[in-house]
Write an enzyme that holds these catalytic residues in place. Structure first.
Site, PDB file in Angstrom:
ATOM      1  N   GLY A  61       1.737  -6.628  -1.912  1.00 55.93           N
ATOM      2  CA  GLY A  61       1.233  -5.415  -2.932  1.00 55.93           C
ATOM      3  C   GLY A  61       0.279  -4.538  -2.212  1.00 55.93           C
ATOM      4  N   HIS A 125      11.784  14.799 -11.310  1.00 51.63           N
ATOM      5  CA  HIS A 125      12.442  15.762 -10.370  1.00 51.63           C
ATOM      6  C   HIS A 125      11.239  16.242  -9.273  1.00 51.63           C
ATOM      7  CE1 HIS A 125      10.812  19.394 -12.064  1.00 51.63           C
ATOM      8  NE2 HIS A 125      10.800  18.633 -13.329  1.00 51.63           N
ATOM      9  N   HIS A 134       1.852   2.392  -3.609  1.00 50.34           N
ATOM     10  CA  HIS A 134       2.420   1.240  -4.681  1.00 50.34           C
ATOM     11  C   HIS A 134       2.273   1.954  -5.938  1.00 50.34           C
ATOM     12  CE1 HIS A 134       1.628  -2.800  -6.736  1.00 50.34           C
ATOM     13  NE2 HIS A 134       2.599  -1.957  -7.231  1.00 50.34           N
ATOM     14  N   ILE A 155      -1.498   0.647 -13.151  1.00 47.92           N
ATOM     15  CA  ILE A 155      -0.424   0.334 -14.097  1.00 47.92           C
ATOM     16  C   ILE A 155      -0.739   1.232 -15.344  1.00 47.92           C
ATOM     17  CG2 ILE A 155      -1.967  -1.601 -15.091  1.00 47.92           C
ATOM     18  CD1 ILE A 155       0.489  -3.003 -15.530  1.00 47.92           C
TER      19      ILE A 155
END
Ligand SMILES: CC(=O)SCCNC(=O)CCNC(=O)[C@H](O)C(C)(C)COP(=O)(O)OP(=O)(O)OC[C@H]1O[C@@H](n2cnc3c(N)ncnc32)[C@H](O)[C@@H]1OP(=O)(O)O
Length: 195
Positions: A61, A125, A134, A155
Site C-alpha cells: 500500500g 470523468h 493510492h 479514506i
C-alpha cells in the site's frame, strides 16, 4: 507462467482475492520480511530467488515503496480489476494498477501505473491519476481532477471538480478538497487545510 504478489500484508490479502476471483494462476507471494512461509496456503518466497520475466503485482500500500520495487523488478505487470468494478470503456488503465471491488471510473479518465483504486472509490470523468497514487476506500473524486504521482488520498476524502492535487501529497481521511494542493503537502479537514 504465473502471477507473483510482491508483499504479503493486509493489502496483499485483498489483492489475492481479486486474482482468485479472476482465476489467475497464482504462484504465491514474495516478501523478505514475512514471519511465515505461507499465507492462506500460498508460499511466501524470498526476493533473492531467481525470477525470469514473471508476472507481478506489487501488493504494497505504501506508494514510495511500491515505486521503489517497481523500478527494480523486471517482468510484466498486469492490471487487476475486480469484476464488480464499473470501469468506462473510454478510460485508460496502465500496467500494475489494481482496481478493487465496487470502484467506479467514468469516461475519459487516465489511470497511471501501479495505482491502487481501493474499495468503493469513485473517479469521475476526465480525471488524470498519475503513477503510484493510492486512492483509499470510499474516496470520491469529481470531474477534471488531477492527482500527482505518489499521492495518497485518505479514506473517505472528496475532491471537487477541476482541482489539482500535487505529487507526494497526503490528503487526510474525510478531507474535503476544494482548492489546488501543492506538491508535497499534507492537508486535512473541511475545507481541507495544510498541516
Ligand atoms: C484499506 C486501508 O486501510 S487504506 C488506508 C486508509 N488510511 C487512511 O486513509 C489514513 C489517512 N491518514 C490520516 O488521515 C492521518 O491522520 C494524516 C496522514 C492526515 C495525518 O497523520 P499525522 O501526520 O500522523 O498527523 P497527526 O495524527 O499527528 O495529527 C496532526 C493534527 O492533524 C489532525 N488530523 C489528523 N488527521 C486528520 C484528519 N483526517 N482530519 C482532520 N484532522 C486530522 C489531528 O487531530 C492533529 O490535530 P492537533 O494538532 O490539533 O491535535
Amino acid at each position: 507462467m504465473g502471477l507473483y504478489l510482491y508483499g504479503s500484508g493486509g493489502h496483499a490479502k485483498v489483492v489475492l482475492e481479486i486474482a482468485e476471483v479472476l482465476k489467475l494462476n497464482i504462484e504465491g507471494f514474495v516478501d523478505d520480511y514475512a514471519e511465515n512461509k505461507f499465507l492462506f496456503n500460498y508460499p511466501i518466497y524470498s526476493s533473492n530467488n531467481s525470477y525470469r520475466n514473471e508476472e507481478w503485482i506489487i501488493a504494497i500500500g505504501d506508494n514510495s515503496i511500491r515505486k521503489k520495487i517497481a523500478n527494480k523488478l523486471s517482468g510484466t505487470f498486469p492490471t487487476l480489476i475486480h469484476p464488480s468494478a464499473n470501469i468506462s470503456k473510454r478510460c485508460l488503465v496502465n500496467e500494475g494498477t489494481v482496481i478493487m471491488a465496487g470502484v467506479t471510473v467514468n469516461s475519459s479518465v487516465i489511470i497511471g501505473r501501479h495505482v491502487i483504486l481501493n474499495t468503493n472509490s469513485s473517479i469521475d470523468h476526465d480525471c488524470i491519476i498519475e503513477d503510484y497514487v493510492h486512492v483509499s476506500p470510499n474516496v470520491a473524486i469529481a470531474g477534471n481532477v488531477k492527482v500527482g504521482e505518489c499521492t495518497h488520498l485518505g479514506i473517505g476524502c472528496c475532491i471537487i471538480q477541476g482541482v489539482s492535487v500535487g505529487r507526494n501529497c497526503i490528503v487526510g481521511a474525510g478531507a474535503v478538497v476544494i482548492r489546488d494542493v501543492p506538491d508535497g503537502t499534507k492537508v486535512v479537514g473541511n475545507p481541507s487545510k495544510k498541516i
